[in-house]
Design an enzyme around this catalytic site. Sequence first.
Site, PDB file in Angstrom:
ATOM      1  N   TRP A 130       6.827 -39.382 107.633  1.00 27.42           N
ATOM      2  CA  TRP A 130       6.958 -40.593 106.821  1.00 27.42           C
ATOM      3  C   TRP A 130       8.401 -40.731 106.351  1.00 27.42           C
ATOM      4  O   TRP A 130       9.004 -39.765 105.880  1.00 27.42           O
ATOM      5  CB  TRP A 130       6.000 -40.501 105.641  1.00 27.42           C
ATOM      6  CG  TRP A 130       6.015 -41.657 104.701  1.00 27.42           C
ATOM      7  CD1 TRP A 130       6.047 -42.972 105.016  1.00 27.42           C
ATOM      8  CD2 TRP A 130       5.990 -41.590 103.267  1.00 27.42           C
ATOM      9  NE1 TRP A 130       6.034 -43.743 103.878  1.00 27.42           N
ATOM     10  CE2 TRP A 130       6.011 -42.921 102.800  1.00 27.42           C
ATOM     11  CE3 TRP A 130       5.953 -40.533 102.357  1.00 27.42           C
ATOM     12  CZ2 TRP A 130       5.989 -43.223 101.435  1.00 27.42           C
ATOM     13  CZ3 TRP A 130       5.928 -40.832 101.007  1.00 27.42           C
ATOM     14  CH2 TRP A 130       5.941 -42.157 100.559  1.00 27.42           C
ATOM     15  N   ASP A 211       0.722 -33.045 102.217  1.00 30.82           N
ATOM     16  CA  ASP A 211       0.708 -34.416 101.707  1.00 30.82           C
ATOM     17  C   ASP A 211      -0.608 -35.057 102.138  1.00 30.82           C
ATOM     18  O   ASP A 211      -0.873 -35.201 103.331  1.00 30.82           O
ATOM     19  CB  ASP A 211       1.902 -35.188 102.285  1.00 30.82           C
ATOM     20  CG  ASP A 211       2.032 -36.589 101.695  1.00 30.82           C
ATOM     21  OD1 ASP A 211       1.236 -36.952 100.800  1.00 30.82           O
ATOM     22  OD2 ASP A 211       2.933 -37.329 102.134  1.00 30.82           O
ATOM     23  N   ALA A 213      -2.452 -38.452 101.646  1.00 33.14           N
ATOM     24  CA  ALA A 213      -2.386 -39.826 101.155  1.00 33.14           C
ATOM     25  C   ALA A 213      -3.551 -40.690 101.622  1.00 33.14           C
ATOM     26  O   ALA A 213      -3.683 -41.828 101.165  1.00 33.14           O
ATOM     27  CB  ALA A 213      -1.066 -40.470 101.610  1.00 33.14           C
ATOM     28  N   LYS A 246      -4.313 -45.565  98.825  1.00 33.43           N
ATOM     29  CA  LYS A 246      -5.047 -46.131  99.954  1.00 33.43           C
ATOM     30  C   LYS A 246      -6.551 -46.080  99.757  1.00 33.43           C
ATOM     31  O   LYS A 246      -7.240 -47.095  99.893  1.00 33.43           O
ATOM     32  CB  LYS A 246      -4.671 -45.403 101.248  1.00 33.43           C
ATOM     33  CG  LYS A 246      -3.419 -45.921 101.936  1.00 33.43           C
ATOM     34  CD  LYS A 246      -2.166 -45.564 101.197  1.00 33.43           C
ATOM     35  CE  LYS A 246      -0.912 -46.030 101.943  1.00 33.43           C
ATOM     36  NZ  LYS A 246       0.312 -45.647 101.226  1.00 33.43           N
TER      37      LYS A 246
END
Length: 402
Positions: A130, A211, A213, A246
Amino acid sequence: MFERLESVVPDPILSLMAAFRADPDPRKVDLGVGVYRDDRGETPVLDAVRRAESALLARQSTKSYVGPAGNPGFNEALERLVLGDEHEARLTARVRTVQAPGGCGALRLGAELIRTAAPDSVVHVSTPTWANHSPLLSGSGLRLERYPYFDPATGGVQFDAMTAALERLPARAVLLLHASCHNPTGADLSPAQWRELLALIKRRQLLPFIDMAYQGLGTGLAADAFGVRLFCAELPEVLCAVSCSKNFGLYRERTGALHVVNDTPARADAAFSQLVRIARGIWSMPPDHGAAIVHGILAEAPLRAAWQEEVAAMRQRIQSLRHEVVQQLREHCPQRDFGFIATQCGMFSFFGINTAQVRELRARHHVYMTDDSRINIAGLRRENLEYFARATAQVLAGSPAR
């Protein structure tokens, strides 16, 4: 004081957003911005969020600070969501959680903790990763290096090349991993690969920084947390940055947390004290509104069940779009195999076209994606799938615009 400051090159994603908004063509397709969209092209407020927010506003009696560690109910509820109710790290009091302003805040908080403990640490990130990982982590003063990850030829993970590179890392090196729905490629590790990676991390004494997300938007809430749960049970130290943007649709509420696992409760307490100090010096107190909404959803069985249904619907829509767009591309671009899109998870894929073709799609057909051809699958709608496939075919064939 500021007379020598120079203008910064605009962020490519923000520039793409501005260009899309300014485009008057009704056929325009936004595949650039990394937010979930429904089949009307909207990023909806989830019904469970509306209900939890309504209940929150009805009972809330103060807007006072929640403290630098954040909302305690949210922190515990998120631990349970990420790790599961009966996870060993929770039962043995080895995990501590600090609320942060979104997943970005959680990543920066983790980076600052690493820098506090070992200022010379190097964070190794996937190729690609990312785009915001670099400024968030390197902004703390840590150095970043890359390891092989994505295989453009297959649309999957170059696992052998990845593990070969990781085997060469020194002890205590930091390894940034995506829990699921890898951004920007959609190529995820399998459970077997997570297990093999665990053995490597133990052998090389690496520190995983995970991570997460997109929990729930890949394969399922539990399946998407497989690697996190495995590592937190088997390793003495793990960092996990979590975002609620999200899966709860709370983008603008900036709701996230950092989970830190240590080998003993005493060391977990020490890490927690450092995290609170770091947070106090950066944002002082985190915003509570989104955290209180998440806590309300996860604490009430009916709301939690409703939210899980909404997450499942989002996940199923993305999975369905992956298969449908592959069918359309197969029909209109038979000379090119885009089947890898259907094998990936989450919102993103690398489309695999070059920058000139990306820009031609944008200029001639009003289809917007980043220059590296990352596409947000959730930006597609059933009504524009054929248009997208036809536009792609024309650009690949070099035919004149209609």
